[in-house]
Design a protein around this motif. Structure first.
Motif, mmCIF file in Angstrom:
data_model
loop_
_atom_site.group_PDB
_atom_site.id
_atom_site.type_symbol
_atom_site.label_atom_id
_atom_site.label_comp_id
_atom_site.label_asym_id
_atom_site.label_seq_id
_atom_site.Cartn_x
_atom_site.Cartn_y
_atom_site.Cartn_z
ATOM 1 N N ALA A 1 0.820 -1.214 0.000
ATOM 2 C CA ALA A 1 0.000 0.000 0.000
ATOM 3 C C ALA A 1 0.851 1.260 0.000
ATOM 4 C CB ALA A 1 -0.924 0.005 1.214
ATOM 5 N N ASP A 2 2.087 1.139 0.458
ATOM 6 C CA ASP A 2 2.942 2.305 0.652
ATOM 7 C C ASP A 2 4.288 2.073 -0.041
ATOM 8 O OD1 ASP A 2 3.549 4.806 2.354
ATOM 9 O OD2 ASP A 2 5.184 3.436 2.892
ATOM 10 N N PRO A 3 4.829 3.077 -0.738
ATOM 11 C CA PRO A 3 6.111 2.878 -1.417
ATOM 12 C C PRO A 3 7.263 2.608 -0.446
ATOM 13 C CG PRO A 3 5.395 5.160 -1.606
ATOM 14 C CD PRO A 3 4.267 4.401 -1.002
ATOM 15 N N GLN A 4 7.216 3.178 0.750
ATOM 16 C CA GLN A 4 8.263 2.921 1.738
ATOM 17 C C GLN A 4 8.239 1.455 2.185
ATOM 18 O OE1 GLN A 4 10.762 5.117 2.920
ATOM 19 N NE2 GLN A 4 11.574 3.144 3.587
ATOM 20 N N GLU A 5 7.046 0.909 2.327
ATOM 21 C CA GLU A 5 6.902 -0.505 2.679
ATOM 22 C C GLU A 5 7.510 -1.394 1.585
ATOM 23 O OE1 GLU A 5 3.319 -3.597 3.950
ATOM 24 O OE2 GLU A 5 2.806 -1.674 3.050
ATOM 25 N N ALA A 6 7.286 -1.021 0.334
ATOM 26 C CA ALA A 6 7.858 -1.776 -0.781
ATOM 27 C C ALA A 6 9.382 -1.656 -0.785
ATOM 28 C CB ALA A 6 7.269 -1.284 -2.105
ATOM 29 N N TRP A 7 9.900 -0.453 -0.517
ATOM 30 C CA TRP A 7 11.349 -0.233 -0.469
ATOM 31 C C TRP A 7 11.969 -1.089 0.631
ATOM 32 C CZ3 TRP A 7 15.366 1.267 2.608
ATOM 33 C CH2 TRP A 7 16.527 1.721 1.976
ATOM 34 N N ASP A 8 11.327 -1.095 1.805
ATOM 35 C CA ASP A 8 11.816 -1.905 2.927
ATOM 36 C C ASP A 8 11.856 -3.389 2.551
ATOM 37 O OD1 ASP A 8 12.089 0.362 4.505
ATOM 38 O OD2 ASP A 8 10.274 -0.022 5.675
ATOM 39 N N ARG A 9 10.832 -3.855 1.860
ATOM 40 C CA ARG A 9 10.775 -5.264 1.456
ATOM 41 C C ARG A 9 11.873 -5.587 0.446
ATOM 42 N NH1 ARG A 9 10.316 -10.277 2.939
ATOM 43 N NH2 ARG A 9 9.408 -11.587 1.348
ATOM 44 N N ALA A 10 12.130 -4.665 -0.474
ATOM 45 C CA ALA A 10 13.209 -4.865 -1.443
ATOM 46 C C ALA A 10 14.548 -4.997 -0.728
ATOM 47 C CB ALA A 10 13.239 -3.716 -2.447
ATOM 48 N N MET A 11 14.796 -4.148 0.263
ATOM 49 C CA MET A 11 16.025 -4.230 1.049
ATOM 50 C C MET A 11 16.093 -5.546 1.814
ATOM 51 S SD MET A 11 18.055 -1.725 0.535
ATOM 52 C CE MET A 11 19.145 -1.872 1.959
ATOM 53 N N GLU A 12 14.979 -5.933 2.384
ATOM 54 C CA GLU A 12 14.908 -7.181 3.144
ATOM 55 C C GLU A 12 15.229 -8.384 2.258
ATOM 56 O OE1 GLU A 12 11.496 -9.425 5.756
ATOM 57 O OE2 GLU A 12 11.386 -7.264 5.541
ATOM 58 N N LEU A 13 14.667 -8.393 1.048
ATOM 59 C CA LEU A 13 14.956 -9.470 0.090
ATOM 60 C C LEU A 13 16.451 -9.536 -0.225
ATOM 61 C CD1 LEU A 13 12.104 -9.015 -2.533
ATOM 62 C CD2 LEU A 13 12.501 -11.045 -1.135
ATOM 63 N N ALA A 14 17.037 -8.384 -0.482
ATOM 64 C CA ALA A 14 18.451 -8.328 -0.853
ATOM 65 C C ALA A 14 19.342 -8.796 0.289
ATOM 66 C CB ALA A 14 18.821 -6.904 -1.268
ATOM 67 N N ILE A 15 19.081 -8.328 1.486
ATOM 68 C CA ILE A 15 19.898 -8.707 2.633
ATOM 69 C C ILE A 15 19.762 -10.202 2.913
ATOM 70 C CG2 ILE A 15 20.183 -8.398 5.127
ATOM 71 C CD1 ILE A 15 19.451 -5.390 4.582
ATOM 72 N N ALA A 16 18.553 -10.719 2.792
ATOM 73 C CA ALA A 16 18.345 -12.157 2.990
ATOM 74 C C ALA A 16 19.141 -12.947 1.951
ATOM 75 C CB ALA A 16 16.864 -12.500 2.902
ATOM 76 N N TRP A 17 19.153 -12.489 0.699
ATOM 77 C CA TRP A 17 19.899 -13.180 -0.349
ATOM 78 C C TRP A 17 21.402 -13.137 -0.045
ATOM 79 C CZ3 TRP A 17 23.764 -12.178 -3.755
ATOM 80 C CH2 TRP A 17 23.987 -13.166 -4.720
ATOM 81 N N ILE A 18 21.899 -11.976 0.372
ATOM 82 C CA ILE A 18 23.323 -11.836 0.686
ATOM 83 C C ILE A 18 23.723 -12.816 1.782
ATOM 84 C CG2 ILE A 18 25.038 -10.280 1.717
ATOM 85 C CD1 ILE A 18 23.533 -7.992 0.155
ATOM 86 N N HIS A 19 22.869 -12.984 2.768
ATOM 87 C CA HIS A 19 23.170 -13.889 3.887
ATOM 88 C C HIS A 19 22.684 -15.315 3.630
ATOM 89 C CE1 HIS A 19 24.815 -10.977 6.641
ATOM 90 N NE2 HIS A 19 23.847 -10.149 6.320
#
Length: 78
Positions: free
Chosen positions: A48-66
């Motif tokens: 619903a919110d672009p900040q929420e989407a940005w946070d999820r994108a970061m979360e996906l990336a960090i999870a992939w890195i680890h």
């Protein structure tokens, strides 16, 4: 909403937030590793919110890195 790239564990993360149908947002992330190889992760959708989407994108990336499937909120900047 944060739009800049982020460096994390030697990788460059570029969150990608896109407007979808009905004023909703999708999230993806481009990750460039130390060797210059780039991968694209996502798309996770229906935020619903672009900040929420940005946070999820970061979360996906960090999870992939680890190499994890779950990331703590500790890693997401707000």
């Amino acid at each position: 909403m944060q739009t800049e790239d982020a460096k994390y564990s030697g990788c460059l993360i570029r969150p990608v937030v896109t407007t979808a149908v009905g004023a909703r947002y999708t999230a993806a992330a481009n990750i460039t590793d130390r060797d210059g190889e780039t991968r694209t992760l996502g798309v996770e959708g229906d935020f619903a919110d672009p900040q929420e989407a940005w946070d999820r994108a970061m979360e996906l990336a960090i999870a992939w890195i680890h190499q994890r499937s779950v990331v703590s909120d500790h890693y997401v900047r707000r």
